[in-house]
Design a protein around this motif. Structure first.
Motif, short mmCIF file in Angstrom:
data_model
loop_
_atom_site.label_atom_id
_atom_site.label_comp_id
_atom_site.label_asym_id
_atom_site.label_seq_id
_atom_site.Cartn_x
_atom_site.Cartn_y
_atom_site.Cartn_z
N GLN A 53 0.85 -1.19 0.00
CA GLN A 53 0.00 0.00 0.00
C GLN A 53 0.89 1.24 0.00
O GLN A 53 1.81 1.36 0.81
N THR A 55 1.44 5.74 -1.00
CA THR A 55 0.87 7.09 -1.07
C THR A 55 1.72 7.92 -2.02
O THR A 55 2.95 7.94 -1.89
N VAL A 57 3.50 11.10 -3.31
CA VAL A 57 4.05 12.28 -2.66
C VAL A 57 4.87 13.07 -3.68
O VAL A 57 5.52 12.50 -4.55
N VAL A 209 6.32 7.77 -4.81
CA VAL A 209 5.34 6.93 -4.11
C VAL A 209 6.03 6.36 -2.88
O VAL A 209 7.06 5.70 -2.99
N ASP A 210 5.49 6.63 -1.71
CA ASP A 210 6.06 6.15 -0.45
C ASP A 210 5.36 4.86 -0.01
O ASP A 210 4.12 4.79 0.01
N LYS A 264 10.78 3.23 5.48
CA LYS A 264 10.08 3.85 4.35
C LYS A 264 10.96 3.82 3.11
O LYS A 264 12.15 4.08 3.17
N ARG A 266 10.94 5.26 -0.98
CA ARG A 266 10.30 6.16 -1.95
C ARG A 266 10.70 5.75 -3.36
O ARG A 266 11.88 5.66 -3.68
N ASP A 278 -0.39 14.45 -5.67
CA ASP A 278 0.16 14.40 -4.32
C ASP A 278 -0.94 14.00 -3.33
O ASP A 278 -2.02 14.60 -3.31
N GLY A 279 -0.67 12.97 -2.51
CA GLY A 279 -1.62 12.51 -1.52
C GLY A 279 -2.51 11.37 -1.98
O GLY A 279 -3.25 10.79 -1.17
N MET A 280 -2.45 11.00 -3.25
CA MET A 280 -3.29 9.92 -3.79
C MET A 280 -2.86 8.57 -3.21
O MET A 280 -1.68 8.31 -3.05
N SER A 281 -3.82 7.72 -2.89
CA SER A 281 -3.52 6.36 -2.44
C SER A 281 -3.36 5.46 -3.66
O SER A 281 -3.99 5.68 -4.70
N CYS A 282 -2.53 4.44 -3.54
CA CYS A 282 -2.26 3.54 -4.66
C CYS A 282 -1.68 2.25 -4.11
O CYS A 282 -1.44 2.11 -2.91
#
Length: 382
Positions: A53, A55, A57, A209-210, A264, A266, A278-282
């Motif tokens: 999962q 996010t 960024v 994507v983090d 984490k 990236r 920015d901030g979208m979930s994926c």
């Protein structure tokens, strides 16, 4: 006569017992062979991904805040557009800052004039001192006045620099080229230095994507980073579609979180058409190391016992139970990492009644094969 009657009765009893025994079932008869269906284990191309999962960024994002107080008198951009580095975005009422700058410049001119006068005085007094026409004390006072004037000029120059800085802060410019968001203030709004959020600007291409991974996976991601490949990572968007660009590792965090045992990572993706926000979930999909040409069998052939997996292999007329190590499911099939070789016959139906070493016969188990148009059972898979 009596003995003859007894002998006849005994003979008839023996014949009766013998007749009953011959009609009963044999106790040592072998159980019948179990009908089963089999399929051949084959190698096939298996490309599959592990999912994390994530996010989206921005690789660079800045909140715009004012460094001086005042009222917003100008907004020079369209919300949501890309702005170039150095472009003016907001203007705060400049009048008092212009006045302060002009006053600072005037103070500098005055200080320079005083310095010029003090320079001339000390030059004149030094000439008189050579002719013994002035007291030494007067020369010392002129020297002190000259040094004071020098310091006043330095103070005035610093005042000009400070006033110029405040005046420049009255116009807020884009720190880098990026997309600007919806303004948080309107014309006429009062802002305070350092506290009022005006807007946010961020870069969009490339974008990151983090994801958070377990510490056991760190070495795997370091190997991917060292290889520098850009085909390992794919991205699944919130609507279920797959992003049409692949990514590569941008950075791995400096350390592991000692509370969760995670770190984490990236991953960077190109984003020319601004599809990623920015901030979208994926969902980040990472190519599994076991991908490639792998042995596959139908998943329905697998049985699980106490967390271990088994299959039955057809050895002519004998069923051999075998422990296997399985991998990822590929639609209706499953990858077998160990325990089955290509070409071996795996029992897919009828194994529920089997034991290791049990007898089998090829044919559809009862009720397993669908009936054809003529009402007959379909032929068994070979």
């Amino acid at each position: 006569m009596k003995n003859t009657y007894i002998y006849c009765i005994a003979a008839m009893a023996l014949l009766t017992v013998s007749s009953c025994g011959s009609k009963g079932p044999k106790q040592d008869a072998a159980p019948p062979a179990t009908p089963v269906n089999v399929t051949e284990a084959k190698k096939a191309d298996a490309i599959y991904y592990d999912k994390y999962q994530g996010t989206v960024v921005a690789l660079n994002s800045v909140e715009l805040r004012s460094q001086v107080s005042g009222f917003i008198t100008g907004i020079f951009f369209k919300e949501g557009d890309v702005v170039t580095k150095g472009a003016p975005l907001y203007e705060i009422d400049r009048r008092k800052y212009v006045a302060a700058y002009e006053q600072a410049k005037a103070n500098l001119l005055s200080a320079k004039a005083n310095l010029s006068k003090a320079q001339k005085d000390i030059d004149r007094y030094n000439m008189l001192l050579k002719n013994d026409a002035v007291a030494r004390q007067t020369v010392d006072q002129a020297t002190a006045a000259f040094e004071t004037s020098q310091s006043q000029v330095a103070v005035a120059q610093a005042g000009v620099s400070s006033a110029a800085t405040d005046l420049s802060y009255a116009t807020i410019r884009a720190p880098f080229t990026g997309r600007i968001g919806i303004s948080q203030v309107k014309l006429g709004a009062q802002v305070s230095p350092g506290t009022t959020l005006l807007n946010t600007i961020s870069t969009g291409n490339p974008i990151g994507v983090d994801v958070v991974i377990n510490e056991q996976d760190i070495s795997r991601f370091y190997k991917i980073q060292k290889a520098g490949t850009d085909t390992t990572f794919r991205l699944q968007l919130p609507d279920g579609t797959t992003f049409n660009k692949t990514g590569k590792i941008f950075a791995i965090d400096r350390g592991v979180n000692d509370q969760t045992g995670t770190i984490k990572v990236r991953v960077q993706f190109p984003n020319e058409h601004d599809e990623l926000k920015d901030g979208m979930s994926c969902v980040l999909q990472v190519l599994n190391d076991n991908s490639g040409d792998r042995v596959q069998i139908p998943y329905k052939a697998i049985t699980e016992q106490m967390g271990e997996f088994f299959v039955f292999i057809s050895k002519d007329t004998i069923a051999e139970q075998r422990k296997v190590k399985i991998g990822q499911r590929i639609q209706s099939n499953v990858i077998v990492l160990d325990g089955v070789k290509p070409g071996e016959k795996v029992i897919t139906e009828g194994f529920q009644r089997l034991r290791d070493g049990g007898k089998i016969t090829l044919g559809p188990p009862a009720g397993a094969a669908p009936a054809g148009k003529d009402g007959k059972s379909a032929p068994a898979a070979k």
